[in-house]
Design a protein around this motif. Structure first.
Motif, PDB file in Angstrom:
ATOM      1  N   VAL A  37      -3.568  -9.232   0.651  1.00  0.00           N
ATOM      2  CA  VAL A  37      -2.766  -8.736  -0.462  1.00  0.00           C
ATOM      3  C   VAL A  37      -1.494  -8.157   0.139  1.00  0.00           C
ATOM      4  N   GLY A  38      -0.360  -8.806  -0.130  1.00  0.00           N
ATOM      5  CA  GLY A  38       0.885  -8.395   0.498  1.00  0.00           C
ATOM      6  C   GLY A  38       0.792  -8.557   2.001  1.00  0.00           C
ATOM      7  N   ASN A  39       1.078  -7.499   2.746  1.00  0.00           N
ATOM      8  CA  ASN A  39       1.016  -7.545   4.206  1.00  0.00           C
ATOM      9  C   ASN A  39      -0.322  -7.059   4.748  1.00  0.00           C
ATOM     10  N   TYR A  40      -1.285  -6.804   3.863  1.00  0.00           N
ATOM     11  CA  TYR A  40      -2.547  -6.206   4.297  1.00  0.00           C
ATOM     12  C   TYR A  40      -3.689  -7.208   4.248  1.00  0.00           C
ATOM     13  N   ASP A 100       3.281  -4.199  -5.630  1.00  0.00           N
ATOM     14  CA  ASP A 100       4.091  -5.061  -4.773  1.00  0.00           C
ATOM     15  C   ASP A 100       4.389  -6.369  -5.505  1.00  0.00           C
ATOM     16  N   PRO A 101       5.668  -6.717  -5.732  1.00  0.00           N
ATOM     17  CA  PRO A 101       6.003  -7.927  -6.495  1.00  0.00           C
ATOM     18  C   PRO A 101       5.367  -9.202  -5.953  1.00  0.00           C
ATOM     19  N   ALA A 102       5.345  -9.369  -4.628  1.00  0.00           N
ATOM     20  CA  ALA A 102       4.746 -10.573  -4.050  1.00  0.00           C
ATOM     21  C   ALA A 102       3.252 -10.628  -4.342  1.00  0.00           C
ATOM     22  N   SER A 103       2.591  -9.472  -4.257  1.00  0.00           N
ATOM     23  CA  SER A 103       1.157  -9.422  -4.544  1.00  0.00           C
ATOM     24  C   SER A 103       0.896  -9.689  -6.019  1.00  0.00           C
ATOM     25  N   LEU A 104       1.731  -9.115  -6.890  1.00  0.00           N
ATOM     26  CA  LEU A 104       1.564  -9.321  -8.325  1.00  0.00           C
ATOM     27  C   LEU A 104       1.776 -10.781  -8.701  1.00  0.00           C
ATOM     28  N   VAL A 116      18.657  -9.351 -15.868  1.00  0.00           N
ATOM     29  CA  VAL A 116      17.307  -9.868 -15.621  1.00  0.00           C
ATOM     30  C   VAL A 116      16.591  -8.888 -14.694  1.00  0.00           C
ATOM     31  N   PRO A 117      15.477  -8.304 -15.126  1.00  0.00           N
ATOM     32  CA  PRO A 117      14.764  -7.350 -14.264  1.00  0.00           C
ATOM     33  C   PRO A 117      14.269  -8.026 -12.986  1.00  0.00           C
ATOM     34  N   GLU A 118      14.049  -7.221 -11.987  1.00  0.00           N
ATOM     35  CA  GLU A 118      13.440  -7.709 -10.747  1.00  0.00           C
ATOM     36  C   GLU A 118      12.125  -8.405 -11.085  1.00  0.00           C
ATOM     37  N   PRO A 119      11.885  -9.604 -10.538  1.00  0.00           N
ATOM     38  CA  PRO A 119      10.639 -10.321 -10.861  1.00  0.00           C
ATOM     39  C   PRO A 119       9.406  -9.440 -10.668  1.00  0.00           C
ATOM     40  N   PHE A 120       8.538  -9.450 -11.654  1.00  0.00           N
ATOM     41  CA  PHE A 120       7.267  -8.728 -11.655  1.00  0.00           C
ATOM     42  C   PHE A 120       7.435  -7.195 -11.667  1.00  0.00           C
TER      43      PHE A 120
END
Length: 502
Positions: free
Chosen positions: A383-386, A86-90, A425-429
């Motif tokens: 972590v993320g939504n968990y 998950d990008p936000a978690s990373l 530019v790749p998707e972040p993370f």
């Protein structure tokens, strides 16, 4: 009889307690997707081992990722492992050093009981000391310093190293690309303050042997302890550390002289920077000469081991180009037609850089990473939504899986340099070959410069034709975090004869 009965009861109580804790561990993480377990006590171990035996562990994670989403939980026996892409978690994992720490249980600091890279090297260190050390080293690896480093490396590659390659192929022998590139990349150290260290061929041989022995610490303690190569590998470590000590002592004496005469070290002297970094990494106290030298030896060993990453990356590139002859033709044409007399010329190798970037995507040397998640009892782990209630839970993420995800990459298994068009530019993370955040690869600019320089000199002087055994094709093992090549990558290397115009 009474004693035996007590021991049996104690064992059963311990087993019941273990089962109870494992059951509730599953329940506390029930909100997070989980692949079907093999059993409550084995978790997913049986499944994981089956895929490991087939050398398909990363493929299993890709399958689970596509089925259960960006974040899921699997169990190594009774131990829960949180897996995320998950990008936000990373982003949190790579930037929040307070809650997400480097996992200290990895056996990358010693081998056969011998100190290898210690606990405070620029790769394996943690905490304030490591941060101070990295800060001192940053100017050497900075993008702005690459031009000066390039003009030091170029004469070496076009001079003694090119001569070595020409001598190597004089008798028409096939070349093991990995072995020979190992010597090439290690030889670059000679222009960076390591000229009093051992010769490049010996370093490359030792590094290869050590890196092949390291995974045994993870796979089987019996094979690790009973290895036939144990004595040879221990001697290699002793020899390398002994030679590293001599080099560190000499550069330390030079550093003292420079300071006494109010002179500064040259910007291409990596070994000098390492001495400075270890002098200042004393948590506010000046280190003794012995301590400085000891920790510098750890860093020298680290640098030697890490140089092998570039070897594997370029070797992997040729493995991929074997199935893409048109890409190889275009890359070699650019390398041969572009002058690299200047640093700007090297930077103009656009298609070559695309090929390297695409290789870094498909075959990243670091295939996965791990972190330990710690939070105060008064806090709520997330972590993320968990919500996470498992204190110190181990988190695993995989650059390889991210780079092969159809969610972020069109036709992800296809080697396609053209996807790196200007402005892309790749998707972040979603692209992390050099990792990201505070622990991102400090030497990524140097690595790119050296890989392009090496490819340029080789392409302008040689024709390189793969000679792979179709029944024993080169491949890599998916079991370990750092890529391990399985088979030889044999190539015919012949002098390049430019076609004469009419």
């Amino acid at each position: 009889m009474f004693l035996i009965s007590c021991l049996v009861v104690a064992y059963l109580l311990k087993l019941a307690r273990h089962y109870y804790r494992t059951y509730w561990s599953h329940q506390r993480l029930a909100a997070i997707p989980q692949p079907p377990i093999d059993s409550i006590m084995k978790g997913h171990t049986t499944t994981l081992n089956k895929w490991k035996e087939k050398n398909k562990l990363l493929d299993l994670w890709i399958e689970w990722h596509n089925t259960y989403g960006d974040t899921f939980v699997f169990f190594l026996s009774t131990r829960p492992i949180l897996w995320t892409a998950d990008p936000a978690s990373l982003k949190d994992i790579t930037t929040d050093l307070k809650h997400f720490s480097k996992f200290d249980g990895l056996p990358n600091r010693s081998l056969y009981g011998q100190r290898l890279v210690g606990t405070e090297s620029i790769l394996s260190g943690n905490g304030l000391g490591w941060a101070l050390k990295r800060k001192v080293m940053t100017p050497f690896f900075a993008k702005t310093n690459m031009e000066e480093l390039y003009y030091a490396c170029k004469p070496h590659m076009e001079g003694p190293e090119l001569k070595r390659w020409k001598e190597l192929i004089k008798d028409g022998k096939k070349v093991d690309l990995h072995d020979q590139l190992g010597i090439t990349f290690t030889s670059y150290l000679q222009v960076m303050g390591f000229h009093n260290f051992m010769n490049s061929e010996l370093i490359a041989k030792n590094v290869f042997k050590i890196l092949e022995a390291l995974p045994k610490q993870l796979s089987s303690w019996l094979s690790y302890l009973c290895s036939n190569d144990k004595e040879e590998t221990v001697n290699m470590i002793h020899e390398m550390r002994s030679e590293a000590k001599k080099a560190a002592m000499e550069i330390h004496r030079q550093t003292v002289r420079y300071k006494r005469n109010e002179q500064s070290m040259t910007n291409i002297n990596m070994l000098g920077f390492l001495i400075e970094a270890n002098n200042k990494n004393g948590h506010g106290k000046r280190r003794s000469v012995d301590d400085t030298v000891t920790f510098t030896i750890d860093d020298i060993m680290t640098i030697c081991l890490v140089m092998d990453n570039m070897v594997k990356q370029i070797t992997s590139l040729f493995m991929l180009l074997n199935d893409e002859p048109e890409c190889q033709r275009k890359m070699f044409a650019e390398l041969r037609e572009t002058s690299i007399d200047t640093f700007e010329g090297l930077n103009s190798l656009e298609y070559t850089e695309k090929c390297i970037l695409e290789c870094l995507r498909l075959r990243p040397v670091l295939t996965r990473g791990t972190r330990s998640y710690k939070f105060k009892n008064t806090e709520e782990g997330k972590v993320g939504n968990y919500v996470i209630t498992e204190q110190g839970i181990r988190i695993v993420f995989s650059e390889y899986v991210l780079h092969h995800s159809p969610k972020y990459w069109e036709n992800p298994d296809k080697f396609n340099p053209e996807r790196w068009f200007p402005g892309f530019v790749p998707e972040p993370f979603s692209y992390m070959p050099f990792f990201v955040g505070a622990r991102g690869c400090i030497g990524k600019h140097m690595a790119m410069m050296m890989m392009k320089l090496t490819l340029s000199v080789l392409a302008r002087n040689f024709d390189m034709v793969q000679d792979f055994d179709p029944k024993n094709m080169p491949d890599f093992t998916q079991e370990f975090a750092v890529m391990r090549l399985i088979n030889k990558v044999d190539m015919w290397v012949e002098p390049y004869q430019p076609e004469q115009g009419c």
